[in-house]
Structure formats: C-alpha cells, structure tokens
Scaffold this motif. Structure first.
Motif, PDB file in Angstrom:
ATOM      1  N   ARG A  65       0.824  -1.211   0.000  1.00  0.00           N
ATOM      2  CA  ARG A  65       0.000   0.000   0.000  1.00  0.00           C
ATOM      3  C   ARG A  65       0.858   1.261   0.000  1.00  0.00           C
ATOM      4  O   ARG A  65       0.490   2.284  -0.584  1.00  0.00           O
ATOM      5  CB  ARG A  65      -0.933  -0.029   1.211  1.00  0.00           C
ATOM      6  CG  ARG A  65      -2.086   0.965   1.144  1.00  0.00           C
ATOM      7  CD  ARG A  65      -3.026   0.790   2.330  1.00  0.00           C
ATOM      8  NE  ARG A  65      -3.533  -0.577   2.405  1.00  0.00           N
ATOM      9  CZ  ARG A  65      -4.566  -1.013   1.696  1.00  0.00           C
ATOM     10  NH1 ARG A  65      -5.175  -0.201   0.850  1.00  0.00           N
ATOM     11  NH2 ARG A  65      -4.977  -2.269   1.825  1.00  0.00           N
ATOM     12  N   SER A  66       2.017   1.184   0.652  1.00  0.00           N
ATOM     13  CA  SER A  66       2.883   2.359   0.728  1.00  0.00           C
ATOM     14  C   SER A  66       3.370   2.810  -0.645  1.00  0.00           C
ATOM     15  O   SER A  66       3.681   3.988  -0.844  1.00  0.00           O
ATOM     16  CB  SER A  66       4.087   2.054   1.629  1.00  0.00           C
ATOM     17  OG  SER A  66       4.815   0.938   1.135  1.00  0.00           O
ATOM     18  N   MET A  67       3.439   1.874  -1.610  1.00  0.00           N
ATOM     19  CA  MET A  67       3.890   2.230  -2.947  1.00  0.00           C
ATOM     20  C   MET A  67       2.882   3.101  -3.681  1.00  0.00           C
ATOM     21  O   MET A  67       3.233   3.811  -4.629  1.00  0.00           O
ATOM     22  CB  MET A  67       4.168   0.965  -3.772  1.00  0.00           C
ATOM     23  CG  MET A  67       5.353   0.153  -3.306  1.00  0.00           C
ATOM     24  SD  MET A  67       5.612  -1.328  -4.329  1.00  0.00           S
ATOM     25  CE  MET A  67       5.955  -0.588  -5.924  1.00  0.00           C
ATOM     26  N   LEU A  68       1.622   3.061  -3.228  1.00  0.00           N
ATOM     27  CA  LEU A  68       0.565   3.806  -3.900  1.00  0.00           C
ATOM     28  C   LEU A  68       0.171   5.069  -3.143  1.00  0.00           C
ATOM     29  O   LEU A  68      -0.718   5.807  -3.587  1.00  0.00           O
ATOM     30  CB  LEU A  68      -0.679   2.921  -4.074  1.00  0.00           C
ATOM     31  CG  LEU A  68      -0.465   1.539  -4.704  1.00  0.00           C
ATOM     32  CD1 LEU A  68      -1.791   0.795  -4.777  1.00  0.00           C
ATOM     33  CD2 LEU A  68       0.156   1.665  -6.084  1.00  0.00           C
ATOM     34  N   GLY A  70      -1.059   8.159 -12.478  1.00  0.00           N
ATOM     35  CA  GLY A  70      -1.916   7.610 -11.436  1.00  0.00           C
ATOM     36  C   GLY A  70      -2.060   6.112 -11.573  1.00  0.00           C
ATOM     37  O   GLY A  70      -1.393   5.475 -12.395  1.00  0.00           O
ATOM     38  N   VAL A  71      -2.936   5.543 -10.755  1.00  0.00           N
ATOM     39  CA  VAL A  71      -3.197   4.105 -10.799  1.00  0.00           C
ATOM     40  C   VAL A  71      -4.704   3.867 -10.904  1.00  0.00           C
ATOM     41  O   VAL A  71      -5.514   4.704 -10.510  1.00  0.00           O
ATOM     42  CB  VAL A  71      -2.646   3.375  -9.553  1.00  0.00           C
ATOM     43  CG1 VAL A  71      -1.128   3.426  -9.537  1.00  0.00           C
ATOM     44  CG2 VAL A  71      -3.217   3.969  -8.274  1.00  0.00           C
ATOM     45  N   VAL A  72      -5.054   2.716 -11.457  1.00  0.00           N
ATOM     46  CA  VAL A  72      -6.455   2.321 -11.606  1.00  0.00           C
ATOM     47  C   VAL A  72      -6.753   1.203 -10.623  1.00  0.00           C
ATOM     48  O   VAL A  72      -6.030   0.200 -10.572  1.00  0.00           O
ATOM     49  CB  VAL A  72      -6.755   1.848 -13.036  1.00  0.00           C
ATOM     50  CG1 VAL A  72      -8.233   1.482 -13.182  1.00  0.00           C
ATOM     51  CG2 VAL A  72      -6.384   2.925 -14.057  1.00  0.00           C
ATOM     52  N   MET A  73      -7.816   1.379  -9.827  1.00  0.00           N
ATOM     53  CA  MET A  73      -8.201   0.389  -8.834  1.00  0.00           C
ATOM     54  C   MET A  73      -9.511  -0.300  -9.249  1.00  0.00           C
ATOM     55  O   MET A  73     -10.382   0.312  -9.868  1.00  0.00           O
ATOM     56  CB  MET A  73      -8.390   1.056  -7.464  1.00  0.00           C
ATOM     57  CG  MET A  73      -7.231   1.940  -7.027  1.00  0.00           C
ATOM     58  SD  MET A  73      -5.655   1.072  -6.859  1.00  0.00           S
ATOM     59  CE  MET A  73      -6.027  -0.040  -5.494  1.00  0.00           C
ATOM     60  N   ASP A 130     -11.089  -3.743  -0.044  1.00  0.00           N
ATOM     61  CA  ASP A 130      -9.731  -3.621   0.482  1.00  0.00           C
ATOM     62  C   ASP A 130      -8.763  -3.040  -0.552  1.00  0.00           C
ATOM     63  O   ASP A 130      -7.649  -2.672  -0.212  1.00  0.00           O
ATOM     64  CB  ASP A 130      -9.210  -4.985   0.950  1.00  0.00           C
ATOM     65  CG  ASP A 130     -10.030  -5.528   2.106  1.00  0.00           C
ATOM     66  OD1 ASP A 130     -10.445  -4.719   2.950  1.00  0.00           O
ATOM     67  OD2 ASP A 130     -10.266  -6.742   2.146  1.00  0.00           O
ATOM     68  N   GLY A 131      -9.187  -3.003  -1.803  1.00  0.00           N
ATOM     69  CA  GLY A 131      -8.365  -2.415  -2.843  1.00  0.00           C
ATOM     70  C   GLY A 131      -7.526  -3.411  -3.608  1.00  0.00           C
ATOM     71  O   GLY A 131      -6.734  -4.149  -3.027  1.00  0.00           O
ATOM     72  N   SER A 132      -7.712  -3.458  -4.904  1.00  0.00           N
ATOM     73  CA  SER A 132      -6.880  -4.257  -5.787  1.00  0.00           C
ATOM     74  C   SER A 132      -6.496  -3.385  -6.970  1.00  0.00           C
ATOM     75  O   SER A 132      -7.333  -2.670  -7.527  1.00  0.00           O
ATOM     76  CB  SER A 132      -7.621  -5.506  -6.282  1.00  0.00           C
ATOM     77  OG  SER A 132      -7.760  -6.452  -5.246  1.00  0.00           O
ATOM     78  N   LEU A 133      -5.251  -3.455  -7.339  1.00  0.00           N
ATOM     79  CA  LEU A 133      -4.735  -2.648  -8.435  1.00  0.00           C
ATOM     80  C   LEU A 133      -5.059  -3.298  -9.773  1.00  0.00           C
ATOM     81  O   LEU A 133      -4.817  -4.479  -9.975  1.00  0.00           O
ATOM     82  CB  LEU A 133      -3.214  -2.502  -8.292  1.00  0.00           C
ATOM     83  CG  LEU A 133      -2.495  -1.700  -9.382  1.00  0.00           C
ATOM     84  CD1 LEU A 133      -2.773  -0.218  -9.220  1.00  0.00           C
ATOM     85  CD2 LEU A 133      -0.990  -1.978  -9.322  1.00  0.00           C
ATOM     86  N   MET A 134      -5.621  -2.516 -10.698  1.00  0.00           N
ATOM     87  CA  MET A 134      -5.853  -2.998 -12.058  1.00  0.00           C
ATOM     88  C   MET A 134      -4.694  -2.621 -12.970  1.00  0.00           C
ATOM     89  O   MET A 134      -4.338  -3.388 -13.863  1.00  0.00           O
ATOM     90  CB  MET A 134      -7.156  -2.431 -12.629  1.00  0.00           C
ATOM     91  CG  MET A 134      -7.435  -2.873 -14.063  1.00  0.00           C
ATOM     92  SD  MET A 134      -8.948  -2.176 -14.761  1.00  0.00           S
ATOM     93  CE  MET A 134     -10.193  -3.249 -14.020  1.00  0.00           C
ATOM     94  N   GLY A 135      -4.112  -1.448 -12.746  1.00  0.00           N
ATOM     95  CA  GLY A 135      -3.011  -1.057 -13.616  1.00  0.00           C
ATOM     96  C   GLY A 135      -2.569   0.378 -13.401  1.00  0.00           C
ATOM     97  O   GLY A 135      -3.015   1.053 -12.461  1.00  0.00           O
ATOM     98  N   LEU A 136      -1.717   0.847 -14.277  1.00  0.00           N
ATOM     99  CA  LEU A 136      -1.136   2.178 -14.189  1.00  0.00           C
ATOM    100  C   LEU A 136      -1.699   3.079 -15.270  1.00  0.00           C
ATOM    101  O   LEU A 136      -2.086   2.617 -16.345  1.00  0.00           O
ATOM    102  CB  LEU A 136       0.383   2.121 -14.364  1.00  0.00           C
ATOM    103  CG  LEU A 136       1.173   0.999 -13.712  1.00  0.00           C
ATOM    104  CD1 LEU A 136       2.653   1.197 -14.003  1.00  0.00           C
ATOM    105  CD2 LEU A 136       0.918   0.936 -12.240  1.00  0.00           C
ATOM    106  N   LEU A 137      -1.706   4.373 -14.989  1.00  0.00           N
ATOM    107  CA  LEU A 137      -2.008   5.373 -15.994  1.00  0.00           C
ATOM    108  C   LEU A 137      -0.739   6.186 -16.219  1.00  0.00           C
ATOM    109  O   LEU A 137      -0.176   6.742 -15.275  1.00  0.00           O
ATOM    110  CB  LEU A 137      -3.154   6.282 -15.541  1.00  0.00           C
ATOM    111  CG  LEU A 137      -4.530   5.628 -15.440  1.00  0.00           C
ATOM    112  CD1 LEU A 137      -5.547   6.613 -14.877  1.00  0.00           C
ATOM    113  CD2 LEU A 137      -4.989   5.102 -16.801  1.00  0.00           C
ATOM    114  N   ILE A 138      -0.316   6.226 -17.453  1.00  0.00           N
ATOM    115  CA  ILE A 138       0.901   6.932 -17.833  1.00  0.00           C
ATOM    116  C   ILE A 138       0.528   8.027 -18.820  1.00  0.00           C
ATOM    117  O   ILE A 138      -0.381   7.846 -19.644  1.00  0.00           O
ATOM    118  CB  ILE A 138       1.913   5.952 -18.457  1.00  0.00           C
ATOM    119  CG1 ILE A 138       2.271   4.858 -17.439  1.00  0.00           C
ATOM    120  CG2 ILE A 138       3.166   6.668 -18.935  1.00  0.00           C
ATOM    121  CD1 ILE A 138       3.073   3.708 -18.017  1.00  0.00           C
ATOM    122  N   GLU A 139       1.187   9.159 -18.728  1.00  0.00           N
ATOM    123  CA  GLU A 139       0.890  10.248 -19.645  1.00  0.00           C
ATOM    124  C   GLU A 139       1.050   9.771 -21.087  1.00  0.00           C
ATOM    125  O   GLU A 139       2.046   9.135 -21.430  1.00  0.00           O
ATOM    126  CB  GLU A 139       1.796  11.449 -19.371  1.00  0.00           C
ATOM    127  CG  GLU A 139       1.481  12.130 -18.040  1.00  0.00           C
ATOM    128  CD  GLU A 139       2.272  13.407 -17.845  1.00  0.00           C
ATOM    129  OE1 GLU A 139       3.063  13.772 -18.741  1.00  0.00           O
ATOM    130  OE2 GLU A 139       2.093  14.057 -16.794  1.00  0.00           O
TER     131      GLU A 139
END
Length: 356
Positions: A160-163, A238-241, A247-256
């Motif tokens: 979680r600290s990474m996000l 940012g990131v997509v949840m 509890d939160g699960s990561l779907m992926g990243l958003l990059i410019e």
C-alpha cells in the motif's frame, strides 16, 4: 472493416492468455464483447479421426509463429458455429466507449474441446474464476510483508505504501478512446484511455503477472520525485483500482500519453519508403537519449529493457524513453547485464546502430 449487407459489422478478436501444462491447455480470448476460456486436454482428444495427432502437431513448438497461428485457427475454427450463436458480430450502430471495468468483467463462457466419434465436440461448463483462473490484471494491495506472505498469490501483491502518493481512479471512471479503431480491433484491450468527462488522453498498462508493473511503479515514482519535467521519459499519471474490492486491488497504471510512434515503427516506415534518417536527426536523438540516461543513472534509476520499441518519437520529433518494466532483449542487453547501468549503456550503443 465495412458493414456487411446484413447490417452487421466486422467481428473482432483478441487473445488474452494461453497457458499450457503438459498436455493440458487453457486459452482465453475475447470476441465481439464476450470472453471465452477453452480448455483442451490430450486425453479428451484421443479416439478416431486423428484429432489428437493434429493437436500434437500444432503444439510441438508454440513459439513458432506459423504453428501458433495454425493452432489458433484450429481452435477458433472448431468453435465457429458456437461463437456465431453466442457472440455474433454486432449490428451496425454508433459505438460507445467501454470502461476498463466493463472490458475486464465481460460475460464469460467456459468450454472444453472433446473427440466425439472422430469429430471435435464443444462442451460448455460453468466458469468459476477462483477455480479456472482469470486473465484480468489484478494485484492485491497489502499493508506489509506479513500480509503479502499470507496472500494466496504473493507474486500478485503490491504494498500500500507504494501507492500512497499516487492519484487513484476507479476502473469504472476510465474509458477507452475509440480513435477510429477498426471494427476488428474493438476487442483489443484499451490502451489509449481517458477519465470519463475529460479530454486528456492517458496510456493504460495492466497489472498483469510477470509484466513488470511493480518495477514500473517504483521507477516512475522515483522519476517524478527526482527528475525535472524536461527530462524525456514517460511519466506516471496515477493508478487504476478495481471497483469491486473494498480492500483495494490494483488494475493497472495510468501513464501520460505520448502522441507519436515508437522508434521501431519509425525505422520500419523509413525502410519501407527507401529513405535514410538524416545525420542531424540521428545526432539529436542520440543526444536526447544519452542525456536522459545520464540523469536517470545519477539518481540510481535504470531503464532496463533497451530496444527501439521502448523509445517514442513524439510529435515534436524528440526521442522519449518509455517502459520501465524491466527485463532484457538479448539483441541489445545480455542477460548478465539486465537492469544494470552497464546494460543500459551497452543497449544504447547497440540501439544507435539501428539507425546508422
């Protein structure tokens, strides 16, 4: 693809995942908005008709592109009538943007191929993601190492600290950008996306196991904190949840999003047109990449997988370093130097030979 005379538009298809475990194959794909899991076991194909022998011929070396294409055609061909009945090509209509949540939670059909009196038979059964697997990108967010060790899939966890400092968006808030996609490409995973109600384009990178998303988050986060905006690298937006996990699960990243094309695509086009890149452009790109690498290395940030596909030539004709997921490509970086400063420098030297 043009609409057909009956008013339907062209079919679309996208392979999602292929796993093989000895004589047991699991094949996920999407077509016309429906997802399919096809299980193929050698024991189910034994019998008359030579089906098992044909299957084994296709699968002797799936790293061979020709054999793999034959295997795909064999599988899809055997399902032709079934697919037409449950996932027909859509009728002509105004296309609506699809959210990431909708794309990764489609109606899913589980099928088995069996030998029935010398002919391939399609048997449907109930799909259970927890049993049969799910090809969607999902990384469990955990509070610490202890939580990661107790997770059923430790390699799919992210701390979680990474996000903590990253903007978060729900998958239902992010939609694909159509951008005049061909009908046959409409089943492809959305890459060019935007937040609903906004016009800023972003690039989506899914948290697929083994695709380097953990390293990418680490490297891009460090770039944001350590480097000036003028350094020519991709930037984390940012990131997509997932919506469905309290509890939160990561779907992926958003990059410019970077408008342009990869260096690989650029070089291929120039070659097809019989043109050479000017010396001034070569020197410009070399200087830009070298400058970016110097700044990265000064902050202990290693690019990783150096290759023409990981350089974008943007709309200003500048060379931008992208993809910090790590790994290596043997033609540019030897295995023993993967994800090292030395590997970056050697890869850069070899990269320059591609436009000489």
């Amino acid at each position: 693809m043009e609409s057909s005379n009956d008013g339907s538009v062209g079919s679309s298809f996208c392979m999602l995942e292929l796993g093989f475990y000895g004589d047991h194959f699991k094949y996920f794909f999407i077509t016309n908005g429906k997802r399919f899991l096809v299980e193929i076991k050698a024991s189910d194909l034994a019998g008359p008709g030579g089906i098992l022998e044909e299957f084994r011929r296709f699968t002797t070396d799936l790293d061979d592109p020709d054999l793999f294409n034959q295997f795909e055609e064999w599988v899809i061909g055997s399902l032709h009538d079934y697919l037409i009945s449950v996932a027909p090509a859509p009728r002509s209509r105004a296309r609506q943007p699809i959210t990431l949540l909708a794309y990764f939670t489609p109606q899913t059909y589980a099928l088995k191929l069996k030998n029935k009196a010398g002919k391939l038979h399609v048997a449907q059964y109930t799909y259970e993601p927890s049993i049969h697997g799910d090809p969607s990108p999902r990384a469990k967010v955990v509070n610490g190492i202890h939580d990661a060790k107790t997770s059923p899939n430790i390699h799919g966890c992210i701390l979680r600290s990474m996000l903590a400092d990253l903007p978060r968006f729900l998958a239902s808030e992010i939609e694909g950008v159509d951008d005049n996609l061909r009908d046959q490409d409409m089943s492809d995973m959305p890459r060019k996306v935007r937040r609903i109600g906004t016009s800023k384009n972003l690039f989506f990178k899914g948290a697929f196991k083994g695709h380097g998303y953990l390293r990418e988050i680490q490297m891009l986060s460090r770039i944001e904190h350590a480097l000036e905006a003028t350094i020519l690298t991709s930037r984390l937006a940012g990131v997509v949840m997932w919506d469905d996990d309290k509890d939160g699960s990561l779907m992926g990243l958003l990059i410019e999003y970077i408008e342009g094309q990869t260096l690989y695509e650029y070089l291929y086009e120039e070659k097809c047109k019989g043109r050479n890149i000017s010396q001034s452009i070569k020197l410009k790109w070399a200087a830009q990449i070298e400058s970016s690498l110097r700044h990265l290395h000064a902050h202990n940030i290693v690019w990783g997988d150096v290759k023409p596909e990981n350089v974008m030539i943007n709309s200003n004709n500048d060379a931008v370093i992208i993809d910090f997921g790590g790994g290596y490509t043997p033609a540019f970086v030897p295995r023993e130097l993967r994800e090292t400063v030395q590997g970056d420098l050697l890869g850069f030297d070899r990269l320059k030979t591609k436009w000489d």
